[in-house]
Design a protein around this motif. Structure first.
Motif, PDB file in Angstrom:
ATOM      1  N   PHE B  24       0.799  -1.223   0.000  1.00 18.85           N
ATOM      2  CA  PHE B  24       0.000   0.000   0.000  1.00 18.85           C
ATOM      3  C   PHE B  24       0.837   1.280   0.000  1.00 18.85           C
ATOM      4  O   PHE B  24       0.555   2.199  -0.774  1.00 18.85           O
ATOM      5  CB  PHE B  24      -0.984   0.000   1.177  1.00 18.85           C
ATOM      6  CG  PHE B  24      -1.828   1.240   1.218  1.00 18.85           C
ATOM      7  CD1 PHE B  24      -2.888   1.392   0.326  1.00 18.85           C
ATOM      8  CD2 PHE B  24      -1.544   2.277   2.104  1.00 18.85           C
ATOM      9  CE1 PHE B  24      -3.655   2.550   0.337  1.00 18.85           C
ATOM     10  CE2 PHE B  24      -2.310   3.433   2.109  1.00 18.85           C
ATOM     11  CZ  PHE B  24      -3.370   3.568   1.226  1.00 18.85           C
ATOM     12  N   PRO B  25       1.877   1.386   0.841  1.00 20.86           N
ATOM     13  CA  PRO B  25       2.666   2.630   0.835  1.00 20.86           C
ATOM     14  C   PRO B  25       3.210   2.956  -0.553  1.00 20.86           C
ATOM     15  O   PRO B  25       3.216   4.122  -0.968  1.00 20.86           O
ATOM     16  CB  PRO B  25       3.809   2.327   1.815  1.00 20.86           C
ATOM     17  CG  PRO B  25       3.267   1.290   2.709  1.00 20.86           C
ATOM     18  CD  PRO B  25       2.361   0.453   1.859  1.00 20.86           C
ATOM     19  N   PHE B  26       3.672   1.920  -1.246  1.00 18.51           N
ATOM     20  CA  PHE B  26       4.232   2.165  -2.570  1.00 18.51           C
ATOM     21  C   PHE B  26       3.130   2.581  -3.552  1.00 18.51           C
ATOM     22  O   PHE B  26       3.287   3.503  -4.341  1.00 18.51           O
ATOM     23  CB  PHE B  26       4.952   0.903  -3.063  1.00 18.51           C
ATOM     24  CG  PHE B  26       5.799   1.137  -4.273  1.00 18.51           C
ATOM     25  CD1 PHE B  26       6.858   2.041  -4.214  1.00 18.51           C
ATOM     26  CD2 PHE B  26       5.535   0.486  -5.467  1.00 18.51           C
ATOM     27  CE1 PHE B  26       7.630   2.284  -5.335  1.00 18.51           C
ATOM     28  CE2 PHE B  26       6.318   0.733  -6.587  1.00 18.51           C
ATOM     29  CZ  PHE B  26       7.364   1.629  -6.522  1.00 18.51           C
ATOM     30  N   TYR B  27       1.978   1.901  -3.429  1.00 19.23           N
ATOM     31  CA  TYR B  27       0.840   2.250  -4.271  1.00 19.23           C
ATOM     32  C   TYR B  27       0.416   3.694  -4.009  1.00 19.23           C
ATOM     33  O   TYR B  27       0.176   4.470  -4.931  1.00 19.23           O
ATOM     34  CB  TYR B  27      -0.313   1.278  -3.993  1.00 19.23           C
ATOM     35  CG  TYR B  27      -1.606   1.670  -4.661  1.00 19.23           C
ATOM     36  CD1 TYR B  27      -1.776   1.487  -6.039  1.00 19.23           C
ATOM     37  CD2 TYR B  27      -2.650   2.251  -3.942  1.00 19.23           C
ATOM     38  CE1 TYR B  27      -2.952   1.858  -6.664  1.00 19.23           C
ATOM     39  CE2 TYR B  27      -3.832   2.633  -4.556  1.00 19.23           C
ATOM     40  CZ  TYR B  27      -3.974   2.448  -5.920  1.00 19.23           C
ATOM     41  OH  TYR B  27      -5.137   2.818  -6.539  1.00 19.23           O
ATOM     42  N   VAL B  31       0.053   6.854  -6.572  1.00 20.20           N
ATOM     43  CA  VAL B  31      -1.191   7.611  -6.728  1.00 20.20           C
ATOM     44  C   VAL B  31      -0.953   9.093  -6.422  1.00 20.20           C
ATOM     45  O   VAL B  31      -1.373   9.972  -7.179  1.00 20.20           O
ATOM     46  CB  VAL B  31      -2.288   7.039  -5.803  1.00 20.20           C
ATOM     47  CG1 VAL B  31      -3.504   7.940  -5.793  1.00 20.20           C
ATOM     48  CG2 VAL B  31      -2.666   5.638  -6.262  1.00 20.20           C
ATOM     49  N   SER B  32      -0.223   9.370  -5.337  1.00 26.54           N
ATOM     50  CA  SER B  32       0.012  10.762  -4.949  1.00 26.54           C
ATOM     51  C   SER B  32       0.836  11.491  -5.997  1.00 26.54           C
ATOM     52  O   SER B  32       0.645  12.684  -6.235  1.00 26.54           O
ATOM     53  CB  SER B  32       0.749  10.839  -3.614  1.00 26.54           C
ATOM     54  OG  SER B  32       0.056  10.097  -2.655  1.00 26.54           O
ATOM     55  N   PHE B  41      -4.739  16.567  -1.021  1.00 25.06           N
ATOM     56  CA  PHE B  41      -5.295  16.187   0.278  1.00 25.06           C
ATOM     57  C   PHE B  41      -6.707  15.648   0.184  1.00 25.06           C
ATOM     58  O   PHE B  41      -7.353  15.411   1.184  1.00 25.06           O
ATOM     59  CB  PHE B  41      -5.186  17.358   1.253  1.00 25.06           C
ATOM     60  CG  PHE B  41      -3.742  17.658   1.558  1.00 25.06           C
ATOM     61  CD1 PHE B  41      -3.049  16.842   2.438  1.00 25.06           C
ATOM     62  CD2 PHE B  41      -3.073  18.695   0.930  1.00 25.06           C
ATOM     63  CE1 PHE B  41      -1.713  17.086   2.699  1.00 25.06           C
ATOM     64  CE2 PHE B  41      -1.745  18.938   1.188  1.00 25.06           C
ATOM     65  CZ  PHE B  41      -1.053  18.129   2.076  1.00 25.06           C
ATOM     66  N   LYS B  42      -7.152  15.429  -1.065  1.00 28.56           N
ATOM     67  CA  LYS B  42      -8.418  14.713  -1.231  1.00 28.56           C
ATOM     68  C   LYS B  42      -8.106  13.222  -1.157  1.00 28.56           C
ATOM     69  O   LYS B  42      -7.166  12.741  -1.798  1.00 28.56           O
ATOM     70  CB  LYS B  42      -9.042  15.026  -2.599  1.00 28.56           C
ATOM     71  CG  LYS B  42     -10.024  16.179  -2.554  1.00 28.56           C
ATOM     72  CD  LYS B  42     -10.839  16.189  -3.837  1.00 28.56           C
ATOM     73  CE  LYS B  42     -10.279  17.251  -4.783  1.00 28.56           C
ATOM     74  NZ  LYS B  42     -10.757  17.105  -6.155  1.00 28.56           N
ATOM     75  N   VAL B  43      -8.882  12.490  -0.346  1.00 29.75           N
ATOM     76  CA  VAL B  43      -8.607  11.053  -0.236  1.00 29.75           C
ATOM     77  C   VAL B  43      -9.254  10.332  -1.411  1.00 29.75           C
ATOM     78  O   VAL B  43     -10.465  10.266  -1.523  1.00 29.75           O
ATOM     79  CB  VAL B  43      -9.149  10.493   1.096  1.00 29.75           C
ATOM     80  CG1 VAL B  43      -8.890   8.992   1.163  1.00 29.75           C
ATOM     81  CG2 VAL B  43      -8.505  11.213   2.255  1.00 29.75           C
ATOM     82  N   GLU B  44      -8.389   9.841  -2.310  1.00 30.97           N
ATOM     83  CA  GLU B  44      -8.889   9.070  -3.441  1.00 30.97           C
ATOM     84  C   GLU B  44      -8.056   7.805  -3.528  1.00 30.97           C
ATOM     85  O   GLU B  44      -6.838   7.879  -3.602  1.00 30.97           O
ATOM     86  CB  GLU B  44      -8.710   9.856  -4.740  1.00 30.97           C
ATOM     87  CG  GLU B  44      -9.743  10.931  -4.975  1.00 30.97           C
ATOM     88  CD  GLU B  44      -9.431  11.681  -6.263  1.00 30.97           C
ATOM     89  OE1 GLU B  44     -10.371  12.054  -6.960  1.00 30.97           O
ATOM     90  OE2 GLU B  44      -8.230  11.865  -6.556  1.00 30.97           O
ATOM     91  N   TYR B  45      -8.721   6.656  -3.496  1.00 29.44           N
ATOM     92  CA  TYR B  45      -7.941   5.418  -3.577  1.00 29.44           C
ATOM     93  C   TYR B  45      -7.641   5.042  -5.009  1.00 29.44           C
ATOM     94  O   TYR B  45      -6.825   4.192  -5.289  1.00 29.44           O
ATOM     95  CB  TYR B  45      -8.674   4.290  -2.852  1.00 29.44           C
ATOM     96  CG  TYR B  45      -8.699   4.540  -1.363  1.00 29.44           C
ATOM     97  CD1 TYR B  45      -7.536   4.324  -0.598  1.00 29.44           C
ATOM     98  CD2 TYR B  45      -9.836   5.036  -0.734  1.00 29.44           C
ATOM     99  CE1 TYR B  45      -7.540   4.591   0.749  1.00 29.44           C
ATOM    100  CE2 TYR B  45      -9.832   5.292   0.612  1.00 29.44           C
ATOM    101  CZ  TYR B  45      -8.689   5.070   1.352  1.00 29.44           C
ATOM    102  OH  TYR B  45      -8.674   5.332   2.687  1.00 29.44           O
TER     103      TYR B  45
END
Lengths: 368, 276
Positions: B24-27, B31-32, B41-45
């Motif tokens: 997840f951290p790498f993903y 994404v960021s 700072f919008k949470v988008e998965y």
């Protein structure tokens, strides 16, 4: 090109305390095959490594062809060695394995090629020259290891238990092959083994070692028929010699009789003058094939109680006891014996040995 | 043995759980890195729209290309120098009998126990004395401190497992120690060299503290320092997008390297664990 190998008071001590070889004097005759034989830990492999120069002697000197090579590196001694594990270079082809030493000594490529191909032909390896060791069978690997040693045209050829990694059938084939190679080879050979059959069949001379000492040295048949002590007598021969404990009875004219459990009527055994005293404990040594077996105790010398029988086809082995000593007999397979049966034994007159309490053979070898 | 359905589902859940936790951290970094600063700072998965500007701006606003080249030079030279020294050391530590051998091995291990900070100031003086301050050579030299101990240990262990008779056979053939090492041992050590080399490369590639201390100009920096010092255009702009983009760029080569040598690494790490 063969050379005599001479060890003069050679000793080897590990870590200042573990004495492997206390001091050996030994001359290995030119162009003969000498076998070092003995149980594991007897120092036979250490002795070979000292000759090879892979280990430094702790004392004494080594001469090859009259030259003192005690402090020469292995490659300067004119020797080649075949290792127990073959120790082939796994990443090199058969050809490269055999050419490696010649390349290092800066031999010309044409000469290398000629030598390698010659040796490959003798050893029937020509087909496999491009293969890697892992693509070969155990017997082929062994031949490559021998070939790698042969291309260097050594004066002294050392073999360290070369057949012990092979299965039984292949071992017999390779044994015969080594005997054949020997005929072509003009070199002094030293062969280390713990297998007494290899020792008997291949050797010109056998050196029997125990705890770093030479127990006896001589041609195979001489060692087999005239062992100097109980250790040598028991080591060579399969099944090994029977030792029957007894008490010395009368000694008349250097003929002794024996008494003890299992003795029906003692024969006379010729011994060396003054070697035994009446009432002493001693052993009589007889090989399994040198005993006549009869079904009754009439006229027998010893009483034998059977407890196991092995049928091997060409002969059968009877295991049992004479008195308290265990004893093996080699008998005709077509006579029926049964477990628990009591048999009468007679010792063949030319083939017995008598060992005193220090295990020394005191039989008079002119017994017959 | 056939497993029951429940135990198979349970192990599947466990595998997914561990994978998510480690990936997840790498993903999230990927994404960021694809977001514009305002969306950060919008949470988008799942990224709704791809914004590549972060990837361009890190090369424009600072010498990031030069930093990558620095890192390659430093990590590469570290690996080469380190393997060369370690192979020679491993040969003598595993094959040559001498007094104090195990003491020496323990000393080498002890070197790697010091925290980096403890040797930092002393190292700084040394680098200055050698005239290597603000130069990649200073980093290569200082990275030996933590790469050499484990490469020497790994290679020594591996070399010990090579059969003694192989060396003796080569000695009988007249090979010198140098020939034994280069012509007989090294060809057999491929997997272990790749493994130790790769571990040394990763350690040098990711090192931050020495790289920060021993370099001054942005032209001499390696990638981890450059990333750490990325700043926004103003103090009100957070540079997370660009930091993430830079991180992704420098991680990808490592992942590719590991994937290429994957088979070698596994066989190198487990070599000698069981008898073949």
């Amino acid at each position: 090109m063969a050379a005599e190998v001479h060890l003069q008071n050679v000793s080897k001590v590990y870590n200042k305390t573990t004495v492997v070889i206390p001091g050996i004097d030994l001359k290995l005759p030119k162009n003969e095959l000498t076998v070092f034989v003995g149980p594991s830990g007897c120092g036979k492999s250490s002795l070979l490594k000292l000759i090879a120069g892979l280990e430094e002697v702790s004392g004494g000197e080594i001469f090859i062809d009259g030259k003192n090579v005690t402090h020469e590196p292995p490659s300067k001694r004119g020797i080649a060695m075949v290792f127990q594990s073959y120790a082939l270079y796994p990443h090199m082809s058969v050809y490269e394995n055999m050419a490696f030493a010649l390349k290092i000594s800066k031999t010309s490529p044409a000469e290398i090629d000629e030598k390698v191909r010659n040796v490959a032909q003798t050893l029937k390896l020509t087909k496999y020259l491009d293969r890697k060791p892992r693509q070969l069978s155990g017997g082929q690997r062994q031949r490559v290891a021998i070939g790698r040693a042969l291309v260097r045209n050594p004066e002294v050829f050392l073999l360290d238990e070369p057949l012990s990694n092979l299965d039984a059938a292949l071992r017999v084939d390779m044994r015969i092959e080594i005997a054949k190679i020997r005929e072509h080879l003009n070199a002094t050979m030293v062969y280390v083994t713990h297998d007494q059959v290899e020792a008997m069949t291949l050797a010109d001379n056998i050196v029997v070692l125990r705890k770093g000492h030479i127990e006896q040295m001589g041609p195979p048949l001489e060692i087999y028929s005239k062992p100097l002590n109980k250790f040598v007598a028991g080591f060579l021969g399969s099944p090994s010699m029977n030792f029957i404990g007894f008490t010395v009875g009368d000694i008349i004219d250097n003929n002794c009789t024996l008494s003890g459990p299992g003795v029906v009527a003692s024969a006379k055994f010729k011994i060396q003058p003054g070697s035994l005293k009446a009432g002493e404990h001693a052993f009589i040594g007889i090989r399994p094939e040198h005993i006549d077996v009869q079904k009754t105790l009439d006229g027998a010398e010893l009483e034998f109680k059977t407890y196991a029988i092995e049928h091997l086809g060409d002969h059968s082995l009877l295991y049992g006891h004479v008195g308290e000593s265990s004893c093996v007999l080699k008998v005709d397979p077509y006579t029926t014996y049964s477990v628990g049966e009591t048999l009468g034994l007679k010792v063949q007159k030319q083939h017995y040995h008598v060992f005193d309490k220090d295990e020394k053979n005191v039989v008079d070898f002119a017994r017959s | 043995m056939k497993k029951s359905l429940i135990s198979r589902i349970a192990s599947l859940i466990a595998v997914i759980g561990v994978s998510v936790f480690s990936l997840f951290p790498f993903y999230w970094a990927i994404v960021s890195s694809l977001k514009s600063p305002s969306d950060l700072f919008k949470v988008e998965y799942w990224p709704t729209h791809l914004e590549w500007s972060n990837y361009f701006s890190i090369f424009q606003e600072q010498p990031f290309g030069k930093n990558i080249i620095n890192s390659i030079i430093v990590a590469g030279s570290t690996v080469i120098l380190c393997l060369f020294v370690a192979v020679l050391a491993a040969y003598s530590l595993s094959r040559v009998e001498f007094k104090g051998r195990s003491f020496l091995l323990l000393t080498i291990l002890a070197v790697s126990m010091f925290p980096q900070v403890a040797v930092l100031s002393g190292m700084f003086e040394l680098i200055r004395a050698f005239g290597l301050y603000n130069h990649w050579g200073g980093l290569t030299l200082s990275y030996m401190i933590f790469t050499l101990p484990f490469t020497i240990w790994l290679l020594t262990t591996f070399m010990r497992q090579l059969p003694r008779e192989l060396e003796q056979a080569a000695m009988m053939d007249g090979a010198s120690p140098w020939i034994i090492l280069t012509k007989v041992f090294l060809p057999l050590m491929g997997p272990s060299l790749v493994t130790t080399g790769l571990l040394a490369f990763i350690a040098a590639w990711n090192e931050f503290l020495f790289a920060l201390t021993f370099t001054l100009s942005s032209d001499a920096r390696t990638v981890p320092v450059a990333i750490g010092l990325i700043s926004g255009a103003s103090s009100f702009e957070s540079p997370w997008g660009r930091i993430m983009a830079a991180s992704v760029i420098v991680t990808v080569p490592l992942v590719i390297l590991v994937l290429i040598f994957q088979k070698n690494i596994v066989s190198g790490l487990t070599a000698g664990a069981v008898k073949e």
